[in-house]
Design a protein around this motif. Sequence first.
Motif, mmCIF file in Angstrom:
data_model
loop_
_atom_site.group_PDB
_atom_site.id
_atom_site.type_symbol
_atom_site.label_atom_id
_atom_site.label_comp_id
_atom_site.label_asym_id
_atom_site.label_seq_id
_atom_site.Cartn_x
_atom_site.Cartn_y
_atom_site.Cartn_z
ATOM 1 N N SER A 168 0.816 -1.216 0.000
ATOM 2 C CA SER A 168 0.000 0.000 0.000
ATOM 3 C C SER A 168 0.845 1.259 0.000
ATOM 4 O O SER A 168 0.412 2.297 -0.497
ATOM 5 N N THR A 170 3.941 1.544 -1.386
ATOM 6 C CA THR A 170 4.845 1.632 -2.533
ATOM 7 C C THR A 170 4.025 1.813 -3.806
ATOM 8 O O THR A 170 3.799 2.928 -4.245
ATOM 9 N N VAL A 171 3.545 0.721 -4.375
ATOM 10 C CA VAL A 171 2.788 0.829 -5.624
ATOM 11 C C VAL A 171 1.318 1.182 -5.384
ATOM 12 O O VAL A 171 0.599 1.502 -6.318
ATOM 13 N N GLY A 172 0.894 1.111 -4.148
ATOM 14 C CA GLY A 172 -0.509 1.410 -3.851
ATOM 15 C C GLY A 172 -1.378 0.167 -3.993
ATOM 16 O O GLY A 172 -1.072 -0.741 -4.773
ATOM 17 N N ASP A 266 -9.991 1.677 15.999
ATOM 18 C CA ASP A 266 -9.428 1.864 14.670
ATOM 19 C C ASP A 266 -8.416 0.754 14.412
ATOM 20 O O ASP A 266 -7.703 0.321 15.329
ATOM 21 N N ARG A 267 -8.328 0.324 13.155
ATOM 22 C CA ARG A 267 -7.429 -0.808 12.885
ATOM 23 C C ARG A 267 -5.969 -0.447 13.111
ATOM 24 O O ARG A 267 -5.147 -1.317 13.396
ATOM 25 N N GLN A 429 -4.605 -1.070 3.760
ATOM 26 C CA GLN A 429 -5.372 0.175 3.891
ATOM 27 C C GLN A 429 -4.696 1.201 4.772
ATOM 28 O O GLN A 429 -5.311 2.188 5.154
ATOM 29 N N ASN A 431 -1.537 3.860 5.812
ATOM 30 C CA ASN A 431 -0.422 4.688 5.399
ATOM 31 C C ASN A 431 0.569 4.751 6.555
ATOM 32 O O ASN A 431 0.149 4.960 7.694
ATOM 33 N N SER B 4 -12.010 4.220 8.936
ATOM 34 C CA SER B 4 -11.724 5.647 8.789
ATOM 35 C C SER B 4 -10.553 5.906 7.851
ATOM 36 O O SER B 4 -10.140 7.032 7.657
ATOM 37 N N ASP B 5 -9.951 4.839 7.310
ATOM 38 C CA ASP B 5 -8.761 5.068 6.491
ATOM 39 C C ASP B 5 -9.120 5.390 5.057
ATOM 40 O O ASP B 5 -10.005 4.785 4.472
ATOM 41 N N ARG B 6 -8.411 6.342 4.507
ATOM 42 C CA ARG B 6 -8.444 6.500 3.061
ATOM 43 C C ARG B 6 -7.414 5.545 2.510
ATOM 44 O O ARG B 6 -6.547 5.087 3.234
ATOM 45 N N ASN B 7 -7.462 5.282 1.160
ATOM 46 C CA ASN B 7 -6.400 4.481 0.575
ATOM 47 C C ASN B 7 -5.107 5.270 0.634
ATOM 48 O O ASN B 7 -5.092 6.464 0.301
ATOM 49 N N PRO B 8 -4.006 4.653 1.045
ATOM 50 C CA PRO B 8 -2.748 5.383 1.128
ATOM 51 C C PRO B 8 -2.336 5.892 -0.247
ATOM 52 O O PRO B 8 -2.614 5.238 -1.259
ATOM 53 N N PRO B 9 -1.678 7.034 -0.296
ATOM 54 C CA PRO B 9 -1.278 7.589 -1.600
ATOM 55 C C PRO B 9 -0.155 6.756 -2.199
ATOM 56 O O PRO B 9 0.689 6.221 -1.482
ATOM 57 N N ARG B 10 -0.169 6.577 -3.521
ATOM 58 C CA ARG B 10 0.903 5.848 -4.180
ATOM 59 C C ARG B 10 2.133 6.723 -4.242
ATOM 60 O O ARG B 10 2.059 7.929 -4.387
ATOM 61 N N GLN B 11 3.293 6.048 -4.119
ATOM 62 C CA GLN B 11 4.531 6.769 -4.378
ATOM 63 C C GLN B 11 4.634 6.939 -5.896
ATOM 64 O O GLN B 11 4.233 6.059 -6.634
ATOM 65 N N GLY B 14 6.779 3.946 -7.158
ATOM 66 C CA GLY B 14 6.644 2.948 -6.109
ATOM 67 C C GLY B 14 7.257 1.614 -6.438
ATOM 68 O O GLY B 14 7.647 0.882 -5.523
#
Lengths: 474, 79
Positions: A168, A170-172, A266-267, A429, A431, B4-11, B14
């Motif tokens: 999550s 690195t490439v998402g 929260d996770r 999910q 960051n 509550s999480d958004r998807n983390p931003p891609r590098q 990456g």
Amino acid sequence: MATEDLPEAETRRPFLTELQTSEDWWAIWVGGLILLVAFLVVAASQSESFWPAVQAQNEAKATNPLKPWLAKPDKWTENPADAFYRPATEAKPAVNTVPGMLGAAVVLGLLFAFATQIRTGQGVAFLKAFPIIFLLAVFAFLLASQSVVKAYNLEYALWALLVGLIISNTVGTPAFLKPAILTEFYIKTGLVLLGAEVLMNRLVALGAPGIFVAWVVTPIVLISTYIFGQRVLKMPSRSLNMVISADMSVCGVSAAIATAAACKADRKELSLAIGLSLSFTVLMMVLMPAFIKAVGMDETLGGAWIGGTIDATGAVAAAGAVLGERALETAATVKMIQNILIGVIAFSVAVYWVSYVERNPTGPRPSVMEIWYRFPKFVLGFITASIVFSIIHGTMAGGPELVDTMIAGTTKTLRDWLFCLAFISIGLQTNFRDLAPYFRGGKPLTLYLCGQSLNLVLTLFMAWLMFKVVFPES
Amino acid sequence: MTDSDRNPPRQPNGLPYLLGSLAAIAIVWLIVLPSLAQQPAVKARLDWLDEHKIDPSARYYTDLEMMEPILERLNRGEP
């Protein structure tokens, strides 16, 4: 009814709709179905000699025909392929975990696809994503099953989180995986399966001393640590406080998972609590036996102290074994009795949370219906599974053999897969930057250290009192 | 747990980080850990754990193979 406590009152779904669509109820349906089928298959498949042996109260060995079809990667040391296939040697039988892993994938994939289709209409999308999530879980288990990693209690939750986090951050996380990223659903279903292992009749394994060390000290430490966290440290998050207090005082990762779900943490908070627990478990596993030997502490007392304080069950056994057989047995049994406390803790935390924490502080007390509405229903499945299987285990002829075999060959494997899938989902999910605020000020670490210090002192005192003063013959 | 999480931003780039992470994992798990397992002290510990049927990574008492004789004794109603 206190409507000011119910901002969503006008959007509440009818009970029948809840039963058909709510994640909590589906965790109960899926978990309950697995338990029902597993038990019936085991009960119906015993040999002709099993039931007469049970009736005659002779030793009866039960078998589980499902066991070869549900497996995880096996332990390996130098060659990771050994985790999947190893030919027989003179010393050990052959190992082939591939059919079992495929079996687990099919069972969980189909059940969750069906549930997802009914709940959200995304069953097909789930089926497209699930194989990838499952493969990531296989990879996490592979990392965890290397023998040096296992020897230091670096269990699969850690690696599953790491695998998800790496992707999550690195490439998402690809969007097509989202339908199978069902953290809470996997965890709640896994907890319903875990309920069948919470066998209340095991409580008396060590008699009164075991109950006092495991069931009296633990709630005192949990509540004291939580109050300390709120009043002294002023932790910004009550749920993080509760999850850390539970994982430190009860039994580590399992308690953290159950408590986090019960208080809707929260996770990220769950991840942090588990990280703390695993880090200190490794230290205590090494330091406690060394200290106990250095001061010449009695084996039983040392074992009870270890069992009541080190978080993880496996680490408890490893530490107890250093001291001797009696310490090992005492430590593992105390920890087992503590494991059984998970059900009561999860239920109590859930009731406390919906009754006090979530209520409007300026409004009247929530009604019983309000509490029922907000109560995390999967806890009912957890408790029901515990009660039903405790009754079967404790009263049915052949019950212990059948329940133990069902757990060993089916349900504990599936619950491990479910928890691993959950931690992969959390990682996918999360960051890295979102974790940073939790470390500021060091409050979680301080909470853990203070709580564990209290745990060490109180457990040692209670173990001494029970095993050396009140019940010395134990 | 809350969602509550958004998807983390891609590098932006990456893929090299992902490949680098996988390479680090491969080095540790395929070279470092197997070598460590052959060190006398570590090997002795691994053999000792195997001999006692202890899995330190066991999470629940039902995951511990060494609990089986204790549980069988409890099932028979023996202390």
